[in-house]
Design an enzyme around this catalytic site. Structure first.
Site, PDB file in Angstrom:
ATOM      1  N   SER A 106       0.799  -1.128  -0.110  1.00 42.00           N
ATOM      2  CA  SER A 106      -0.090  -0.142  -0.145  1.00 42.00           C
ATOM      3  C   SER A 106       0.752   1.380  -0.056  1.00 42.00           C
ATOM      4  O   SER A 106       1.585   1.464  -1.031  1.00 42.00           O
ATOM      5  CB  SER A 106      -0.978  -0.196   1.111  1.00 42.00           C
ATOM      6  N   ASP A 161      10.260   5.820 -10.137  1.00 38.63           N
ATOM      7  CA  ASP A 161       9.671   6.407 -11.486  1.00 38.63           C
ATOM      8  C   ASP A 161      10.626   7.559 -11.801  1.00 38.63           C
ATOM      9  O   ASP A 161      10.871   8.197 -12.685  1.00 38.63           O
ATOM     10  CB  ASP A 161       8.331   6.509 -11.568  1.00 38.63           C
ATOM     11  N   LYS A 199      -0.705  -4.166  -3.382  1.00 40.92           N
ATOM     12  CA  LYS A 199      -1.875  -3.693  -2.793  1.00 40.92           C
ATOM     13  C   LYS A 199      -2.089  -2.476  -3.318  1.00 40.92           C
ATOM     14  O   LYS A 199      -1.626  -1.295  -2.854  1.00 40.92           O
ATOM     15  CB  LYS A 199      -2.213  -3.643  -1.388  1.00 40.92           C
TER      16      LYS A 199
END
Length: 449
Positions: free
Chosen positions: A302, A313, A327
């Site tokens: 999460s 990224d 998740k």
């Protein structure tokens, strides 16, 4: 109004909501929603009536209706849940990180209520309660047969109130009585230390309301410990089940968004307008561009994956360890009447590049399995691997990766017994050596005439 009547109202409200959703689906298929809704609701009523009349034992209406609501939400996904007052209250306390109590971590060991450890600088710690103490009595109540929840409820209370714990301790012939005054207990979601001069380590165990602020203060403390400059940082998110998304974005914020770079941290997409949201880094001073390694494993979920995905990224950190849990959904927590709560999946989140990690997880840039420590000891070659994805189950406060095989993390900053951590530190040192070589002007040698 009786509690049973209130329960009927709650369940009826949920049933109406379900009927509305069913009606929307049927309307899309050109069917008559009103007739079908009435039929489905009548079916539910018929089943409840039959069970109450014919089941082998008398059935409590409240229990029956609770089961109906829980079952309905269980058909949606593993993370949506209906919470009765007790677990809902515990979830709220866990997220706030603050409560009135004594400061003791407890568990049931050999059918005895046992102290795992007192929390530092709390009433229990200052009074001298120790790990492995057996709590025999809380006030005048014997703890034999008592659940952890019952014990916690007895020990927690408003700041300034008193409670006596009677302790049986190994080596002591008589019980020890500790007369304690409850205080505000602030649980810590992160720990930090300097591993070697210039190299900091921060481990975050869960994202609570104060985690973002505590993270900023910890960065400042690490800089002061290292003469104002960090050569590198290890951010340890292993076994972190997640928590509050807002605080997770606060952890990413100091590291991205400088200059003209894209400051996107995470995007959320759902069906309703309020479930559409983008998080961006704020303008302003940022951390120096020292190298960062983020450690994750199969139990990182999460909000932990939001951080790992954003820094990966944005090319701001190296992600190391094993593949994360996967998740990628967002749960909104809705307060119902009489202390009940509803945790409902309302959106999925996406990394800055648009990746969804739902059931996929974050794949590390460098895969290092913690089991490699055994290979390192016996001299065999490392065997990097990624964990497979098992079933998911939900619990208050986050996600419980109950079917993963991630080994336990060693004590914070324990380089000797934590292979992943030692590899992370080696990587940071290597990056600094490479950066130093790259900054030196090249020298050309050649023969003369």
């Amino acid at each position: 109004m009786s509690r049973t009547t209130k329960w009927l109202i709650i369940c009826a409200s949920v049933a109406v909501l379900s009927a509305a959703l069913i009606g929307l689906t049927l309307r899309r298929h050109g069917q008559r929603p009103a007739v079908r809704e009435q039929s489905q609701l009548k079916l539910l009523k018929d089943v409840i009536g039959i069970v109450k009349k014919s089941y082998v034992e008398e059935v409590d209406t409240k229990k029956l209706l609770t089961g109906a609501v829980e079952g309905m939400l269980a058909t949606l996904d593993p993370h949506s849940a209906f919470m009765t007052p007790e677990p809902y209250r515990e979830m709220q306390i866990s997220m706030s990180g603050s409560f009135g109590g004594l400061g003791i971590e407890i568990n049931i060991r050999d059918e005895k209520l046992t102290v795992i450890s007192p929390i530092e600088d709390t009433p229990a710690f200052r009074a001298g309660i120790k790990a492995n103490d057996y709590i025999w009595k809380i006030g005048d109540k014997l703890t034999k047969g008592m659940t952890i929840t019952q014990a916690v409820n007895l020990m927690r209370g408003p700041k300034g109130t008193r409670v006596t714990l009677t302790i049986l301790r190994e080596g002591q012939k008589t019980p020890l009585a500790f007369h304690l005054v409850r205080d505000t207990i602030n649980t810590k979601s992160l720990k930090a230390r300097t591993l070697e001069p210039g190299y900091g380590y921060i481990r975050i165990t869960q994202f609570q309301e104060r985690t973002g602020q505590d993270f900023q203060k910890t960065l400042q403390l690490l800089r002061r410990e290292n003469n104002g400059t960090l050569k590198g940082l290890i951010l340890d998110l292993r076994n972190n089940p997640g928590g509050l998304v807002d605080t997770a974005t606060q952890v990413v914020d100091p590291f991205i968004g400088e200059g003209t770079s894209d400051g996107t941290i995470v995007s959320m997409r759902g069906r309703t307008p309020d479930a559409q949201r983008n998080y961006y880094a704020h303008f302003g001073p940022k951390e120096p561009h020292y190298p960062i390694v983020v450690l994750i494993n199969g139990a990182s979920a999460s909000a932990s994956e939001i951080i790992a995905g954003a820094l990966q990224d944005q090319k701001r950190a190296i992600i190391m360890g094993t593949q994360s849990y996967g998740k990628g959904s967002v749960q909104s927590v809705i307060t119902l009447r009489d202390g009940y709560g509803l945790k409902l999946t309302t959106a999925r989140y996406y990394t800055p590049s648009g990746r969804s990690i739902q059931a996929k997880g974050i794949r590390p840039d460098i895969i290092v399995a913690q089991s490699d420590v055994a290979n390192k000891t016996n001299g065999s070659a490392p065997s990097p691997h990624t964990a497979t994805f098992g079933n998911r189950s939900s619990m208050p406060a986050a996600v419980k990766p109950s079917h993963r095989t991630s080994p336990p993390v060693a004590a914070e900053g324990d380089l000797a017994n934590d292979f992943q951590l030692s590899r992370a530190l080696e990587t940071l040192k290597g990056l600094n050596i490479f950066a130093g070589l790259a900054s030196k002007p090249a020298t050309v040698t050649g023969g003369g005439k």
